[in-house]
Design a protein around this motif. Structure first.
Motif, short mmCIF file in Angstrom:
data_model
loop_
_atom_site.label_atom_id
_atom_site.label_comp_id
_atom_site.label_asym_id
_atom_site.label_seq_id
_atom_site.Cartn_x
_atom_site.Cartn_y
_atom_site.Cartn_z
N MET A 79 0.99 -1.22 -0.04
CA MET A 79 0.16 0.10 -0.01
C MET A 79 0.91 1.16 0.05
SD MET A 79 -3.18 -0.73 2.44
CE MET A 79 -3.88 0.67 2.86
N LYS A 80 2.09 1.29 0.55
CA LYS A 80 2.94 2.32 0.83
C LYS A 80 3.45 2.62 -0.46
CE LYS A 80 6.49 4.54 3.37
NZ LYS A 80 7.01 5.08 2.29
N ARG A 81 3.75 1.47 -1.32
CA ARG A 81 4.13 2.03 -2.65
C ARG A 81 3.03 2.80 -3.64
NH1 ARG A 81 4.81 -3.16 -5.84
NH2 ARG A 81 5.88 -2.01 -7.30
N ILE A 82 1.89 2.64 -3.39
CA ILE A 82 0.79 3.34 -3.84
C ILE A 82 0.68 4.83 -3.32
CG2 ILE A 82 -1.87 3.69 -4.21
CD1 ILE A 82 -1.99 0.59 -3.92
N GLU A 83 1.02 5.01 -2.14
CA GLU A 83 0.50 6.23 -1.48
C GLU A 83 1.80 7.04 -1.24
OE1 GLU A 83 -2.58 6.77 1.90
OE2 GLU A 83 -1.69 5.17 2.49
N GLY A 84 2.89 6.58 -1.46
CA GLY A 84 4.07 7.64 -1.47
C GLY A 84 4.52 8.04 -0.30
N ASP A 85 4.66 9.40 -0.15
CA ASP A 85 5.16 10.19 1.14
C ASP A 85 4.30 10.24 2.20
OD1 ASP A 85 7.63 10.41 0.00
OD2 ASP A 85 7.45 12.43 -1.07
N SER A 86 3.08 10.51 2.24
CA SER A 86 2.19 10.50 3.39
C SER A 86 1.18 9.43 3.33
CB SER A 86 1.49 11.87 3.64
OG SER A 86 1.34 12.39 2.26
N PRO A 87 1.59 8.19 3.84
CA PRO A 87 0.97 6.91 3.74
C PRO A 87 -0.14 6.80 4.89
CG PRO A 87 2.80 6.37 4.75
CD PRO A 87 2.91 8.09 4.34
N VAL A 88 -1.23 7.58 4.70
CA VAL A 88 -2.24 7.61 5.76
C VAL A 88 -3.12 6.49 5.99
CG1 VAL A 88 -2.14 10.23 6.55
CG2 VAL A 88 -3.57 9.35 4.68
N LEU A 89 -3.58 6.26 4.75
CA LEU A 89 -4.35 4.83 4.60
C LEU A 89 -3.43 3.66 5.15
CD1 LEU A 89 -6.24 5.63 1.29
CD2 LEU A 89 -7.17 6.03 3.35
N THR A 90 -2.19 3.66 4.58
CA THR A 90 -1.38 2.60 5.07
C THR A 90 -1.39 2.41 6.68
OG1 THR A 90 -0.04 2.77 2.92
CG2 THR A 90 0.75 1.64 4.89
N TYR A 91 -1.09 3.76 7.32
CA TYR A 91 -1.18 3.60 8.80
C TYR A 91 -2.24 3.08 9.37
CZ TYR A 91 3.41 6.14 8.18
OH TYR A 91 4.76 6.41 8.03
N SER A 92 -3.29 3.70 8.71
CA SER A 92 -4.79 3.27 9.34
C SER A 92 -4.92 1.81 9.04
CB SER A 92 -5.70 3.91 8.54
OG SER A 92 -5.68 5.30 8.20
N MET A 93 -4.36 1.29 8.13
CA MET A 93 -4.61 -0.11 8.01
C MET A 93 -3.93 -0.96 9.13
SD MET A 93 -3.81 -3.33 6.35
CE MET A 93 -2.06 -3.04 5.83
N PRO A 142 -12.77 -2.81 13.34
CA PRO A 142 -11.34 -2.59 12.93
C PRO A 142 -11.08 -3.45 11.54
CG PRO A 142 -11.26 -3.60 15.16
CD PRO A 142 -12.87 -3.44 14.51
N PHE A 143 -11.75 -4.46 11.23
CA PHE A 143 -11.45 -5.11 10.08
C PHE A 143 -12.20 -4.23 9.07
CE2 PHE A 143 -11.36 -8.45 13.32
CZ PHE A 143 -10.14 -9.22 13.17
N PHE A 144 -13.38 -3.88 9.37
CA PHE A 144 -14.25 -2.94 8.27
C PHE A 144 -13.39 -1.79 7.94
CE2 PHE A 144 -16.73 0.89 7.67
CZ PHE A 144 -17.73 0.33 6.80
N ILE A 145 -12.55 -0.98 9.02
CA ILE A 145 -11.70 0.11 8.40
C ILE A 145 -10.41 -0.46 7.66
CG2 ILE A 145 -9.93 1.76 9.43
CD1 ILE A 145 -12.77 2.54 9.65
N GLN A 146 -9.82 -1.51 8.10
CA GLN A 146 -8.86 -2.17 7.34
C GLN A 146 -9.30 -2.48 5.76
OE1 GLN A 146 -7.71 -6.08 9.14
NE2 GLN A 146 -5.59 -5.85 7.96
N ASN A 147 -10.41 -3.11 5.78
CA ASN A 147 -10.73 -3.49 3.95
C ASN A 147 -11.13 -2.10 3.48
OD1 ASN A 147 -10.69 -6.20 4.01
ND2 ASN A 147 -11.99 -6.28 5.59
N MET A 148 -11.86 -1.16 4.08
CA MET A 148 -12.17 0.05 3.49
C MET A 148 -10.98 0.79 3.04
SD MET A 148 -14.99 1.30 3.00
CE MET A 148 -16.77 1.04 3.27
N LEU A 152 -9.60 2.04 -0.75
CA LEU A 152 -9.63 3.53 -1.06
C LEU A 152 -8.19 3.78 -1.73
CD1 LEU A 152 -11.23 5.24 1.82
CD2 LEU A 152 -12.21 4.92 -0.50
N ALA A 153 -7.08 2.98 -0.89
CA ALA A 153 -5.75 3.26 -1.69
C ALA A 153 -5.91 2.66 -2.91
CB ALA A 153 -4.91 2.44 -0.56
N ILE A 154 -6.43 1.59 -3.21
CA ILE A 154 -6.43 1.09 -4.65
C ILE A 154 -7.10 1.99 -5.46
CG2 ILE A 154 -7.16 -0.95 -5.92
CD1 ILE A 154 -6.65 -2.82 -3.60
N PHE A 155 -8.17 2.73 -5.15
CA PHE A 155 -8.90 3.87 -5.86
C PHE A 155 -7.87 4.92 -6.33
CE2 PHE A 155 -13.14 2.10 -4.31
CZ PHE A 155 -13.08 1.08 -5.31
N GLY A 156 -6.96 5.09 -5.18
CA GLY A 156 -6.21 6.10 -5.53
C GLY A 156 -4.98 6.07 -6.36
#
Lengths: 230, 89, 249
Positions: A79-93, A142-148, A152-156
Motif C-alpha cells: 500500500m505504501k508503494r501506492i501512497e508514497g510520502d504521506s501514507p495515511v491509509l497505510t498507517y490506518s490499515m 477494525p476489520f471494516f476500517i482495514q478493508n475500507m 480506498l488506497a487502490i482507488f487512489g
C-alpha cells in the motif's frame, strides 16, 4: 529489493489460516459455533467433555493469530508503494490490523479461562463463553476500517501499471460491508443475526477467509511485479 | 426533450411504473377480497418483481449489450433467487 | 489531474514501471467503449469491471438475505402476516416509483454524457474543428446531464424522507428491531438498503459536480457509467424488497 521477505510475510497469512483452522475448528470444535441459545449447563458440558482438545486447539489458535502481523505488514508495504510520502491509509490499515490480531487472540484466551477450570459454576462458564464469542463475532469495526482503507488506497492508484487491479479495491469495500452484520449479534440469541447465524457469522466468516485467499494471490503478483521492476 | 422519449429505456421505464402500480393494486386491494388464492397472488407478485429486475438490468444497467458472461451471471441470479423465494415462502 | 501528476512523480522515485501490464485486467474487461446502442451484444461493459465485482457481490448477499427471509417466513407465517398488516404499503409503493423515476433520470444522464463524449471524439479527430468549437457544442448536453443527475438525487432525497417518516411512525408506535422476527428483518434489510441509498446519493452528487465541471473524455464516461450501475442496483434491490416485505400475502 527485499521481495523474498515480502513473499515470506504473505505466506504467513496462509500459515494463520491453516493453524487457526486446525486449532479452532478441528481440535476445539468451535465450528459450528456453540449456540447462544444453549442453557448454562449445556455450555458447561461442552467445556467439561472436550476440555483437553479445547485447551490445545485454543492454544494453537492463539499462536496462529500472531502470524497475521507479517501478513498485515506486507499489505502495508505494498500500500505504501501506492501512497508514497504521506501514507495515511497505510498507517490506518496497520493500526486496524494490529487491533485485529488482538481480536483474534483475546477470545482464545477468554475461552481458555473457561476450559481452565471446567468444574466451576455453569453460569460462570457461560459468562466466559458469551464474552469470548461476542468479542470474536461482534467486533467487526477494525476489520471494516482495514478493508475500507485498502479499497480506498487502490482507488487512489493512478499509475499506468497499478500495483493492485482496481476490482480488488471494490472487492475490499464489498468485504468491509459484509462484515457489518456481525455487529448485530448483541440483539439476538437465535436466527440469522445471532452469533451462530448465517448472516452475522457464516457469511462474514466465508468472506473473511475468501479475502485472505484473494489478497494472497494479489500480493504475490504485486511482489513479483516489484521484483521485476527493480 | 425528443431524445428522451426516443431512448429505448423510456418505454421500458413506463412499463416498470405500470407494473409497480399493478403490484400495488394486487398486494393491497385484491388482497382484501376473502375468497382469493393468496398463494397465487404472492407468487405473481414475486415473478412480476423479478421480471422488473430483468428489465432494469438489461435496459438501465445496459447488460443487454454486455459480454455473454455478464448476461449469464445476471440471468442466473434472477433464476436462482426468484425460484428460491417462490419455493420457500 | 494534479493528483495523478503528483502520484506519477512519487512513482519514479520508487522505480515503478510505467508499461501497461496485461495482468492488471481480467478477461471480462473489454476496452471498447463505443455506443452500446450501436454496437452488437457482447462488446460493452458499462462502467469499469470493478464496479461489477461490487454490484454482483452485493446482489449475491441480498439474494442470500431474500432467501433467508423467505425460509424463516415459511416457518412462522402467521406472525409475518400479522406484522405485515402494520406496514404502510403506500410508503413502499411511493418509494418504488421514486427510485424508478430517479433511475430513468440517470439513464438519460448517461446517454447525454455518452453523446457528448462521442461528439467530442469526432470533433477532435476532424482537423477542421479546433478546441473552441468542440467545447461550445459539448457544454450544453453536459449541463443537461448535470441537471438530470440532480433530479435523480432529489428523488433519492424523497426516498429518504419517506423512509424517515415511515421509521418514525413505526418507532413512535413502539415497533423496534427487537419487537419480533418480522420487524428484525424489516429494519435490518431496509436499513442496509437505506445505507446503499445514502452512498448512492453521495455518488450522484459527485457525478453531478464532475459533469457540471465538464466532461473531458472516456474516463469520465466510465466514471458516470460506474456510478449509474450502482444506482440502478439500489433501485433493483428495492424492487424485490417492496413485494417481499410489504405485499406478499
Amino acid at each position: 529489493m527485499n521481495t523474498k521477505s515480502q513473499v515470506l510475510c504473505a505466506w504467513c497469512g496462509v500459515i494463520f489460516l491453516v493453524l487457526f483452522s486446525i486449532g479452532w475448528v478441528l481440535l476445539a470444535r468451535f465450528l459450528p459455533p456453540i449456540s447462544p441459545a444453549l442453557s448454562a449447563n449445556d455450555v458447561a458440558a461442552i467445556y467439561q467433555q472436550n476440555t483437553g482438545a479445547i485447551r490445545i486447539g485454543l492454544a494453537l489458535a492463539m499462536i496462529s493469530a500472531a502470524f497475521t502481523a507479517p501478513w498485515v505488514a506486507v499489505i502495508a508495504a505494498q500500500m505504501k508503494r501506492i501512497e508514497g510520502d504521506s501514507p495515511v491509509l497505510t498507517y490506518s490499515m496497520l493500526v486496524a490490523g494490529a487491533a485485529g490480531i488482538l481480536i483474534l487472540m483475546i477470545p482464545t484466551i477468554i475461552w481458555t479461562v473457561a476450559a481452565f477450570r471446567p468444574e466451576r459454576d455453569a453460569e460462570l462458564i457461560m459468562l466466559l463463553n458469551d464474552f469470548g464469542w461476542l468479542l470474536f463475532v461482534m467486533t467487526f469495526s477494525p476489520f471494516f476500517i482495514q478493508n475500507m482503507v485498502i479499497g480506498l488506497a487502490i482507488f487512489g492508484d493512478n499509475a499506468e501499471a497499478p500495483i493492485f487491479p482496481r476490482w480488488l479495491g471494490y472487492f475490499n469495500i464489498w468485504v468491509a460491508i459484509l462484515l457489518v452484520p456481525g455487529g448485530l449479534v448483541t440483539f439476538f440469541k437465535t436466527g440469522p443475526f445471532a452469533w451462530d447465524g448465517i448472516l452475522a457469522f457464516w457469511m462474514p466468516l466465508v468472506v473473511f477467509f475468501g479475502w485472505f485467499v484473494v489478497m494472497f494471490m494479489a500480493l504475490l503478483k504485486a511482489i513479483k511485479q516489484q521484483a521485476q521492476s527493480a | 426533450m425528443q431524445t428522451f422519449f426516443r431512448h429505448p429505456a423510456t418505454p421500458i421505464w413506463l412499463l416498470l411504473m405500470i407494473a409497480t402500480g399493478l403490484s400495488w393494486w394486487l398486494g393491497v386491494d385484491a388482497g382484501r377480497e376473502e375468497d382469493l388464492n393468496y398463494h397465487l397472488i404472492s407468487t405473481t407478485l414475486i415473478i412480476i418483481a423479478f421480471i422488473k429486475v430483468r428489465f432494469v438490468m438489461r435496459y438501465f444497467m445496459e447488460v443487454r449489450t454486455a459480454p455473454l458472461s455478464l448476461r449469464l451471471i445476471c440471468d442466473a441470479w434472477i433464476v436462482v433467487v426468484c425460484s428460491a423465494i417462490v419455493w420457500l415462502f | 489531474m494534479n493528483e495523478s501528476g503528483k502520484a506519477a512523480e512519487g512513482r519514479t522515485t520508487h522505480e515503478r514501471p510505467v508499461v501497461a501490464s496485461p495482468s492488471s485486467s481480467i478477461t471480462l474487461c473489454t476496452s471498447d467503449k463505443s455506443l452500446p446502442d450501436e454496437c452488437s451484444a457482447g462488446e460493452h461493459v458499462p462502467g469499469e469491471v470493478g464496479i461489477w465485482v461490487f454490484v454482483l457481490g452485493d446482489m449475491l448477499v441480498f439474494g442470500l438475505f431474500f432467501t433467508v427471509f423467505a425460509y424463516y417466513r415459511g416457518l412462522n407465517i402467521d406472525l409475518y402476516l400479522q406484522s405485515q398488516t402494520s406496514l404502510n404499503q403506500n410508503y413502499g409503493a411511493l418509494n418504488t416509483l421514486l427510485l424508478l423515476l430517479s433511475s430513468w433520470f440517470v439513464v438519460m444522464a448517461v446517454s447525454d454524457v455518452r453523446n457528448s463524449v462521442n461528439s467530442n471524439v469526432l470533433k477532435k479527430s476532424s482537423p477542421a474543428n479546433k478546441d473552441g468549437l468542440a467545447q461550445q457544442n459539448t457544454s450544453h448536453p453536459s449541463k443537461r446531464a448535470a441537471m438530470l443527475l440532480a433530479l435523480a438525487f432529489l428523488c433519492g432525497l424523497g426516498f429518504g424522507l419517506v423512509k424517515i417518516i415511515e421509521y418514525t411512525e413505526k418507532i413512535s408506535a413502539g415497533i423496534t428491531i427487537t419487537s419480533n422476527e418480522f420487524f428484525m428483518y424489516y429494519y435490518i434489510f431496509t436499513g442496509l438498503h437505506f445505507l446503499h441509498v445514502l452512498i448512492g446519493m453521495g455518488v450522484l452528487v459527485f457525478l453531478c459536480l464532475k459533469v457540471r465541471a465538464g466532461i473531458s473524455g472516456e474516463s469520465d464516461l466510465v466514471l458516470v457509467e460506474s456510478g449509474a450501475t450502482f444506482w440502478h442496483m439500489v433501485d433493483l434491490l428495492w424492487i424485490v424488497l417492496f413485494p417481499l416485505l410489504y405485499l406478499m400475502k
